[in-house]
Design an enzyme around this catalytic site. Structure first.
Site, short mmCIF file in Angstrom:
data_model
loop_
_atom_site.label_atom_id
_atom_site.label_comp_id
_atom_site.label_asym_id
_atom_site.label_seq_id
_atom_site.Cartn_x
_atom_site.Cartn_y
_atom_site.Cartn_z
N ASP A 188 0.85 -1.19 0.00
CA ASP A 188 0.00 0.00 0.00
C ASP A 188 0.89 1.24 0.00
O ASP A 188 2.02 1.20 0.50
CB ASP A 188 -0.84 0.08 1.28
CG ASP A 188 -1.66 -1.17 1.51
OD1 ASP A 188 -2.07 -1.79 0.52
OD2 ASP A 188 -1.86 -1.50 2.69
N1 URA Z 1 -0.62 -5.93 4.19
C1 URA Z 1 -1.17 -4.71 4.15
O1 URA Z 1 -2.17 -4.45 4.80
N2 URA Z 1 -0.59 -3.78 3.39
C2 URA Z 1 0.53 -4.00 2.67
O2 URA Z 1 1.02 -3.09 1.99
C3 URA Z 1 1.09 -5.29 2.71
C4 URA Z 1 0.49 -6.24 3.49
#
Ligand code: URA
Length: 235
Positions: A90
């Site tokens: 993310d």
């Molecule tokens: N889990 C998440 O919630 N976000 C990420 O970027 C990777 C794993």
């Protein structure tokens, strides 16, 4: 991966396959086209392949371009040859991300049936109880189905180390939220055998041949049956 003599021994011992057939000494291969494995693990023979390990800072997106104009992970590594992120983090998540032009390895690392371990440090709201941690370990119900068992430990008040081998969208955030402890900060600290080490935020480095091989091995280990099946070379 080995001296000529050691490689000949591996071939004589029947450990080497070319396109799914046991190799014989003296056989010629085309390093760009033929799929060569040792003990079922692919050998990287294509000199055009690059593999980078990036420590992604928060605010950088894991796509090649962003409609909102935010910086992208591909802006942070050399433009040529063109590489793509292996999976996603993310925008708000920090930490390790692989970028490569190695389609075979990308497939192996992102296909749900492989599932290399990924470790995260999550700063969460409040301090999860033993019960909440147990639920995270056993699997929590998310709208796209229950999560697989995970390794979870409380490393400090409000800080969890979570190791998963699925790669579902926003998985760690959704897991933490499901047990009542939304994530405040999330950092990926390990992908299979690769750890952050001295790589600072925004820094990247190329993987060594040995690291590429270890990653391939980690992918094979998580699904030996599939990994040993010969697949057509798909780059
Ligand atoms: N889990 C998440 O919630 N976000 C990420 O970027 C990777 C794993």
């Amino acid at each position: 991966m080995a001296s000529r003599r050691a490689a000949e021994e591996m071939i004589a011992d029947g450990r080497v396959e070319v396109n799914g057939e046991v190799a014989v000494l003296g056989r010629r291969v085309d390093a760009r086209r033929d799929r060569i494995t040792v003990d079922g693990t692919p050998v990287g023979t294509d000199p055009g392949l690059v593999h980078y390990l990036l420590n992604k800072p928060a605010g950088v997106v894991s796509t090649a371009s962003d409609p909102q104009g935010r910086p992208t992970v591909t802006d942070m590594v050399p433009a040529e040859p063109r590489v793509f992120p292996v999976g996603r983090l993310d925008a708000a998540t920090e930490g390790l991300l692989l970028l490569t032009n190695d389609g075979e390895l990308t497939h192996r690392l992102t296909h749900p049936s492989f599932g290399v371990e990924k470790e995260y440090l999550a700063e969460v709201e409040g301090t999860p109880t033993a019960g909440a941690i147990r639920r995270l370990r056993q699997g929590v119900a998310l709208e796209d189905g229950p999560t697989a068992p995970a390794r979870v430990s409380l490393v400090a008040p409000g800080a969890l180390r979570i190791t998963i081998h699925e790669g579902r969208n926003r998985q760690v955030r959704r897991m933490a939220e499901a047990v009542g402890h939304p994530v405040r900060r999330l950092v990926r600290t390990r992908i299979g055998p690769l750890r952050t080490g001295t790589l600072g935020p925004g820094e990247w480095r190329p993987l060594t041949q040995v690291e590429v091989r270890e990653l391939e091995k980690a992918a094979s280990a998580s699904s030996p049956r599939l990994a040993r099946r010969a697949r057509p070379h798909d780059r």
